[in-house]
Design a protein around this motif. Sequence first.
Motif, PDB file in Angstrom:
ATOM      1  N   UNK A 179      17.230   5.504 -10.930  1.00  0.00           N
ATOM      2  CA  UNK A 179      17.455   4.359 -11.812  1.00  0.00           C
ATOM      3  C   UNK A 179      18.335   3.293 -11.180  1.00  0.00           C
ATOM      4  N   UNK A 180      19.199   3.696 -10.228  1.00  0.00           N
ATOM      5  CA  UNK A 180      20.070   2.712  -9.567  1.00  0.00           C
ATOM      6  C   UNK A 180      19.448   2.119  -8.309  1.00  0.00           C
ATOM      7  N   UNK A 181      18.184   2.454  -8.042  1.00  0.00           N
ATOM      8  CA  UNK A 181      17.482   1.868  -6.899  1.00  0.00           C
ATOM      9  C   UNK A 181      17.524   2.700  -5.639  1.00  0.00           C
ATOM     10  N   UNK A 182      18.332   3.739  -5.613  1.00  0.00           N
ATOM     11  CA  UNK A 182      18.406   4.578  -4.414  1.00  0.00           C
ATOM     12  C   UNK A 182      17.145   5.429  -4.281  1.00  0.00           C
ATOM     13  N   UNK A 183      16.643   5.611  -3.042  1.00  0.00           N
ATOM     14  CA  UNK A 183      15.444   6.431  -2.838  1.00  0.00           C
ATOM     15  C   UNK A 183      15.697   7.882  -3.241  1.00  0.00           C
ATOM     16  N   UNK A 184      14.721   8.487  -3.908  1.00  0.00           N
ATOM     17  CA  UNK A 184      14.846   9.897  -4.306  1.00  0.00           C
ATOM     18  C   UNK A 184      14.547  10.847  -3.155  1.00  0.00           C
ATOM     19  N   UNK A 185      13.804  10.336  -2.162  1.00  0.00           N
ATOM     20  CA  UNK A 185      13.369  11.175  -1.051  1.00  0.00           C
ATOM     21  C   UNK A 185      11.861  11.329  -0.981  1.00  0.00           C
ATOM     22  N   UNK A 186      11.135  10.785  -1.971  1.00  0.00           N
ATOM     23  CA  UNK A 186       9.677  10.876  -1.974  1.00  0.00           C
ATOM     24  C   UNK A 186       9.068   9.524  -1.607  1.00  0.00           C
ATOM     25  N   UNK A 187       8.116   9.573  -0.695  1.00  0.00           N
ATOM     26  CA  UNK A 187       7.458   8.371  -0.181  1.00  0.00           C
ATOM     27  C   UNK A 187       5.955   8.518  -0.355  1.00  0.00           C
ATOM     28  N   UNK A 188       5.317   7.496  -0.919  1.00  0.00           N
ATOM     29  CA  UNK A 188       3.893   7.566  -1.243  1.00  0.00           C
ATOM     30  C   UNK A 188       3.083   6.725  -0.254  1.00  0.00           C
ATOM     31  N   UNK A 189       1.995   7.291   0.260  1.00  0.00           N
ATOM     32  CA  UNK A 189       1.015   6.614   1.117  1.00  0.00           C
ATOM     33  C   UNK A 189       1.676   5.810   2.237  1.00  0.00           C
ATOM     34  N   UNK A 190       1.459   4.494   2.312  1.00  0.00           N
ATOM     35  CA  UNK A 190       1.939   3.736   3.480  1.00  0.00           C
ATOM     36  C   UNK A 190       3.453   3.802   3.656  1.00  0.00           C
ATOM     37  N   UNK A 191       4.187   4.105   2.599  1.00  0.00           N
ATOM     38  CA  UNK A 191       5.642   4.240   2.729  1.00  0.00           C
ATOM     39  C   UNK A 191       6.023   5.459   3.559  1.00  0.00           C
ATOM     40  N   UNK A 192       5.111   6.409   3.691  1.00  0.00           N
ATOM     41  CA  UNK A 192       5.382   7.598   4.498  1.00  0.00           C
ATOM     42  C   UNK A 192       5.662   7.224   5.954  1.00  0.00           C
ATOM     43  N   UNK A 193       5.032   6.134   6.405  1.00  0.00           N
ATOM     44  CA  UNK A 193       5.209   5.710   7.804  1.00  0.00           C
ATOM     45  C   UNK A 193       6.659   5.383   8.134  1.00  0.00           C
ATOM     46  N   UNK A 194       7.455   5.015   7.127  1.00  0.00           N
ATOM     47  CA  UNK A 194       8.864   4.706   7.361  1.00  0.00           C
ATOM     48  C   UNK A 194       9.590   5.913   7.946  1.00  0.00           C
ATOM     49  N   UNK A 195       9.143   7.116   7.554  1.00  0.00           N
ATOM     50  CA  UNK A 195       9.731   8.348   8.086  1.00  0.00           C
ATOM     51  C   UNK A 195       8.971   8.836   9.309  1.00  0.00           C
ATOM     52  N   UNK A 196       7.651   8.916   9.200  1.00  0.00           N
ATOM     53  CA  UNK A 196       6.869   9.544  10.281  1.00  0.00           C
ATOM     54  C   UNK A 196       6.962   8.773  11.585  1.00  0.00           C
ATOM     55  N   UNK A 197       7.181   7.484  11.520  1.00  0.00           N
ATOM     56  CA  UNK A 197       7.322   6.693  12.761  1.00  0.00           C
ATOM     57  C   UNK A 197       8.568   7.092  13.558  1.00  0.00           C
ATOM     58  N   UNK A 237       0.801  -1.220   0.000  1.00  0.00           N
ATOM     59  CA  UNK A 237       0.000   0.000   0.000  1.00  0.00           C
ATOM     60  C   UNK A 237       0.829   1.263   0.000  1.00  0.00           C
ATOM     61  N   UNK A 238       2.113   1.145  -0.306  1.00  0.00           N
ATOM     62  CA  UNK A 238       2.985   2.314  -0.352  1.00  0.00           C
ATOM     63  C   UNK A 238       4.067   2.144  -1.392  1.00  0.00           C
ATOM     64  N   UNK A 239       4.757   3.227  -1.685  1.00  0.00           N
ATOM     65  CA  UNK A 239       5.815   3.174  -2.697  1.00  0.00           C
ATOM     66  C   UNK A 239       6.935   4.136  -2.337  1.00  0.00           C
ATOM     67  N   UNK A 240       8.166   3.638  -2.419  1.00  0.00           N
ATOM     68  CA  UNK A 240       9.351   4.486  -2.292  1.00  0.00           C
ATOM     69  C   UNK A 240       9.785   4.835  -3.707  1.00  0.00           C
ATOM     70  N   UNK A 241       9.728   6.119  -4.062  1.00  0.00           N
ATOM     71  CA  UNK A 241      10.163   6.533  -5.390  1.00  0.00           C
ATOM     72  C   UNK A 241      11.687   6.415  -5.449  1.00  0.00           C
ATOM     73  N   UNK A 242      12.200   5.787  -6.520  1.00  0.00           N
ATOM     74  CA  UNK A 242      13.629   5.477  -6.600  1.00  0.00           C
ATOM     75  C   UNK A 242      14.273   6.059  -7.857  1.00  0.00           C
TER      76      UNK A 242
END
Length: 568
Positions: A215-233, A208-213
């Motif tokens: 091309x090499x797989x590294x996170x860009x810094x944008x987190x969608x929906x349930x992936x936001x919890x990885x930061x907000x927690x 239910x979430x997505x980490x925007x990455x």
Amino acid sequence: MSRDTHQITTRSWICSVMQNNYKKLLITCLCFTSFTVLAQSKIINNIHGYTVNNGKLVEFKALQFNDDIIEKIYIENEHLPYSTDSNIVRIDGKGKTLLPGLIDAHGHVLSYGLSLMRAQLRGSMTEQQAVNSVIKFRESQPSMQWIQGRGWNQVLWPQQNFPIAASLDKAFPDTPVWLVRIDGHAGWANTAAMKIAGISATTISPEGGEIIRQSDGRPTGVFIDNAMNLITNKIPQPSIDEQQAILLTALTSLAKQGLTSVHDAGIRSDTIEAYKALNYADKLPIRVYAMIDAEDPNFDKMMQAGPIRLGSDKLNISSVKISADGALGSRGAALIEDYSDLVGHKGLLLYSKKALGDTINQAMKAGFQVNTHAIGDHANQIVLDHYQANIASSKTRDLRHRIEHAQVLRLSDISRFAELNVIASMQATHATSDKNMALDRIGNARIQGAYAWRKLLTAGAVIAAGSDFPIESPNPFYGLHASVTRQDHDNQPVDGWYRRESMNLTEALATFTTNAAYAAHQEKMIGQLAPEMKADFILIDKDIFSVSPEDIWKTTVHETWVNGERVE
């Protein structure tokens, strides 16, 4: 004892009883007199009054109330009480317009209060402009351990690309930064924040979430929906005492804008305790109809306990908020077919179909009204399917379950709202904010069922209006304006965006008053101005039924009254 002595004793006893009764009677009369003075009727006249009754607009020239209850409204040809009547306090409305207190059927009070204390990114026209706003905010708040903000919208930027952590890292190499998108369904973090959260190229996106990455797989810094919890927690949360102060700040601000009641869409158990403390201390300036967040760790226990009965007319906690999908702007709304502007992507369902159905069923059987966030046509279809099955099995049709947003609908699903007695809880300003990207996202065919107010009303559905603050401004006159014109504040587009889906002003006012009260099972208490209803009303600077519809959003609130008392 002699007969004479007995008679004397009896007379003495009778006299004593009579004296005591006289004292009680005197005390009762004095108390009644005191109560009468305290509960003296008030009449506010020299006004242009409007209320909606059974879908029809009622005009009146004066409003009389006693304590917190309306006694009478005076229409044009009715005589007012004599000015010499000392039992009535007169209030001069100074020619202003008087409306029922407006109700926002979908907002986020704690988030709104916090937004007043965070970097404001709304209206940023480039990624760098958003960064500059954060830099300026930091100068005024140098001691904050985390810098937080809200309101960025990449759709307004030249390339319409999501932002990246590197833009923030230049200004904030060591201080964690977390900035929530305007719709609340995506967040932008810098490298320092991702480091604290332990985010790396190997971090897996949650269901239910997505980490925007990159091309090499590294996170860009944008987190969608349930992936936001990885930061907000990882962000320290305010204590219950701190939440009380934040809620009070937010509610006071909402009252200034003409809201006398708000439906708080998704609160957790700690916020419930903060609300209860404010209610117990009689500090709530306006009414709150709160929805329990289905993601709360104590959700199962709260469902077992059932609706919270407080015996208060200011605080009601008898509904549940579930989120089925994300938002259209961040392409998190769940669609049946691919996004028109992103082949192969259909959005995000935040629950599996079974888990969503089980949660809906659990809440319905516990006696709660169920209010489910659904924006995409797939999410709305699934929620309606679950409602149809579970309303029948739980026998809870009378609880008037709701779909929050009901934003993109299959045409065949529109009639199901009235058939199932499901309320469409919608936000008019979403249409005028989304008009720049909605057609790109869903194309010409699906747009016919999007923001489809007229189609829903024609099909017999009840629409309760809100704003979804702080995603949009809580100003209800922005919503009334958008409902009628389907234009932004620059009056664009000239003919309105899909103007055929607009409402007339009486219908729009009903969505913010009688319909919103009905959506909270409070239609016998608030939502219109009539005898025996609560004295919740506002005074505004212009007659919205006389001015040009394009000017409705410019309305200013002068006074807000709740329970017969002025709160702002």
